[in-house]
Design a protein around this motif. Sequence first.
Motif, short mmCIF file in Angstrom:
data_model
loop_
_atom_site.label_atom_id
_atom_site.label_comp_id
_atom_site.label_asym_id
_atom_site.label_seq_id
_atom_site.Cartn_x
_atom_site.Cartn_y
_atom_site.Cartn_z
N UNK A 59 0.84 -1.20 0.00
CA UNK A 59 0.00 0.00 0.00
C UNK A 59 0.88 1.25 0.00
N UNK A 60 0.46 2.28 -0.75
CA UNK A 60 1.18 3.57 -0.71
C UNK A 60 0.80 4.36 0.54
N UNK A 61 1.78 4.89 1.22
CA UNK A 61 1.50 5.73 2.38
C UNK A 61 1.75 7.20 2.06
N UNK A 62 2.33 7.45 0.91
CA UNK A 62 2.45 8.81 0.40
C UNK A 62 2.42 8.73 -1.12
N UNK A 63 1.42 9.35 -1.72
CA UNK A 63 1.28 9.32 -3.17
C UNK A 63 2.06 10.44 -3.82
N UNK A 64 2.03 11.60 -3.19
CA UNK A 64 2.75 12.74 -3.76
C UNK A 64 4.26 12.52 -3.63
N UNK A 65 5.03 13.26 -4.43
CA UNK A 65 6.48 13.14 -4.42
C UNK A 65 7.04 13.65 -3.08
N UNK A 66 8.03 12.94 -2.49
CA UNK A 66 8.54 11.62 -2.89
C UNK A 66 7.60 10.52 -2.38
N UNK A 67 7.14 9.68 -3.27
CA UNK A 67 6.19 8.64 -2.92
C UNK A 67 6.84 7.61 -2.00
N UNK A 68 6.02 6.99 -1.16
CA UNK A 68 6.52 5.98 -0.22
C UNK A 68 5.51 4.83 -0.15
N UNK A 69 6.05 3.62 0.00
CA UNK A 69 5.22 2.41 0.00
C UNK A 69 5.63 1.48 1.13
N UNK A 70 4.64 0.77 1.66
CA UNK A 70 4.89 -0.19 2.72
C UNK A 70 4.11 -1.46 2.41
N UNK A 71 4.52 -2.58 3.00
CA UNK A 71 3.85 -3.86 2.71
C UNK A 71 3.49 -4.56 4.02
N UNK A 72 2.26 -5.07 4.08
CA UNK A 72 1.79 -5.83 5.23
C UNK A 72 1.74 -7.31 4.86
N UNK A 73 2.30 -8.15 5.74
CA UNK A 73 2.31 -9.60 5.54
C UNK A 73 1.48 -10.28 6.63
N UNK A 74 0.85 -11.38 6.27
CA UNK A 74 0.16 -12.22 7.25
C UNK A 74 0.34 -13.68 6.84
N UNK A 75 0.85 -14.48 7.77
CA UNK A 75 1.11 -15.90 7.51
C UNK A 75 0.31 -16.71 8.52
N UNK A 76 -0.31 -17.78 8.07
CA UNK A 76 -1.13 -18.58 8.96
C UNK A 76 -0.80 -20.06 8.88
N UNK A 77 -0.93 -20.73 10.03
CA UNK A 77 -0.81 -22.19 10.10
C UNK A 77 -2.11 -22.73 10.66
N UNK A 78 -2.84 -23.46 9.83
CA UNK A 78 -4.15 -24.00 10.20
C UNK A 78 -3.99 -25.48 10.54
N UNK A 79 -4.52 -25.89 11.68
CA UNK A 79 -4.43 -27.29 12.09
C UNK A 79 -5.82 -27.81 12.41
N UNK A 80 -6.11 -29.01 11.97
CA UNK A 80 -7.37 -29.64 12.33
C UNK A 80 -7.23 -31.15 12.31
N UNK A 81 -8.18 -31.80 12.93
CA UNK A 81 -8.17 -33.25 13.07
C UNK A 81 -8.86 -33.91 11.88
N UNK A 82 -8.27 -34.98 11.37
CA UNK A 82 -8.90 -35.73 10.28
C UNK A 82 -10.21 -36.35 10.76
N UNK A 83 -10.27 -36.73 12.04
CA UNK A 83 -11.49 -37.30 12.59
C UNK A 83 -12.64 -36.30 12.54
N UNK A 84 -12.34 -35.02 12.82
CA UNK A 84 -13.38 -33.98 12.74
C UNK A 84 -13.87 -33.84 11.31
N UNK A 85 -12.95 -33.94 10.35
CA UNK A 85 -13.34 -33.84 8.94
C UNK A 85 -14.22 -35.03 8.55
N UNK A 86 -13.87 -36.23 9.02
CA UNK A 86 -14.68 -37.41 8.71
C UNK A 86 -16.08 -37.28 9.30
N UNK A 87 -16.18 -36.68 10.47
CA UNK A 87 -17.49 -36.48 11.11
C UNK A 87 -18.37 -35.58 10.28
N UNK A 88 -17.77 -34.52 9.70
CA UNK A 88 -18.54 -33.60 8.86
C UNK A 88 -19.10 -34.32 7.63
#
Length: 444
Positions: A76-105
């Motif tokens: 995302x740009x945090x300043x559009x006018x000169x001198x322009x500036x940009x920053x980046x946001x990251x999000x990482x996820x680890x999802x865990x679930x049981x195979x037994x729960x999936x079988x139940x569904x």
Amino acid sequence: MPYVSKRGRRPDEYASKSSHVHVIRDPSVQEFLANCILPKQADQVDLDEHCAILFQPVTPNPIHHIIAIDGGYTEVPVRIEFPSATICFFQIGALIFSVADLDTLDETPFIDPEDISKLRQIQRLKFTLPVRNITLNGETSFRKSVRQAIHTFFRQSLDDMLLIDTLKWFVFEEYAAQLDEWMLATCPLCDSTHIPLKRAAMTRDYSFVCPKCRGEILLTDVFRLHEAIDEELGAGGVLGYVITTVEQMVLVHLIRLILRTKPSLLQHILFIKDGPLAFFGQTANMHKPMRQLVNFLFDHYDLNLAGLEKTGPFVEHADEISSRLKEGSILILDNDYIYKYVVPGKADPSNPYGRTTYYGNKVIFKTPTQRMHVITLPTRQILTHPQEGDFYNLQVILTNVEKLKCDMYDDALIPVAMVNKLVSLANHPSARILQKFAISSIQR
């Protein structure tokens, strides 16, 4: 590059609408196009030369839990006018679930929202990276700011263990016979080459002293991201490398956590990574210690790991040949097949596909329900002509891939779709909201 309007008093410069004539008439352009070869279409693929093996579901299923790892980022740009500036946001996820729960569904006619919540046990990691014209307090350059931001992220704790400590455990192979040093390709400060990072000389801050310039080298500099960061052009070119590297470092962290607590659990867990099992660009050198870790786990414990691809040339090729591949078939992709039908080029027996980036080999799996999956599975070494026996727990992994089918999207898997939904950052409204948040928070 055209001129752009800076103050609104004059128009933007537009491209010429007739210059294409000079390109079309140029003999060198015509000769180049005449020598181009397009990828072969489905009716040109000879599957008889590359016999598919039969999928054989494994019962009872030794996998009890699934862990899916994915990440997303938005710039995302945090300043559009000169001198322009940009920053980046990251999000990482680890999802865990049981195979037994999936079988139940699968067995119930109606799905209770509380049951779905069992499949959403996710851990999220967030961090922010300057991309252009932003420095951190106390840092003297943009490159140092980016390096410090990455290092600070790795200093955080996940399940009572520091990610940076896991990186040390990974790079110096502390799970087996420890390495005394890691050879860094270039110093991020003086650009000297072949800098030995002595494990014994690492400080409590996970840093080293460059023997040439006496400057501080951070442990996270082993990713070599600093080589692709430019003070003027910024760090936009490394964002994709950052997200794939962090995803796989989270995977390593979880493996280390299991080895530390109860190693026998490894044989009952399937790790699924979004994307191939590879490191690209500046971080490609990480595939070597990753293969060392994979081989160690094969020798002493167990490992069920798969990289699922959703886009790219291999996925497009799999879709092309889907009508010609029988249900319940596993097509192992070797060097000859890849360079003949998927990737432009000519197969070289001494140069396997992905030799400098991958720590596994690819297969195309057509499930009994006609879903197509491109999967990378870890192998002991990169192979030009992999065979079924080269893939550890092949049928076990594919048994669970088939079990995880999801009808939300084409050829989708439940954990991959869910973790992406929970960590991805949409252009609207997420990017807009994050932009306003960043602008209001940054000191001017």
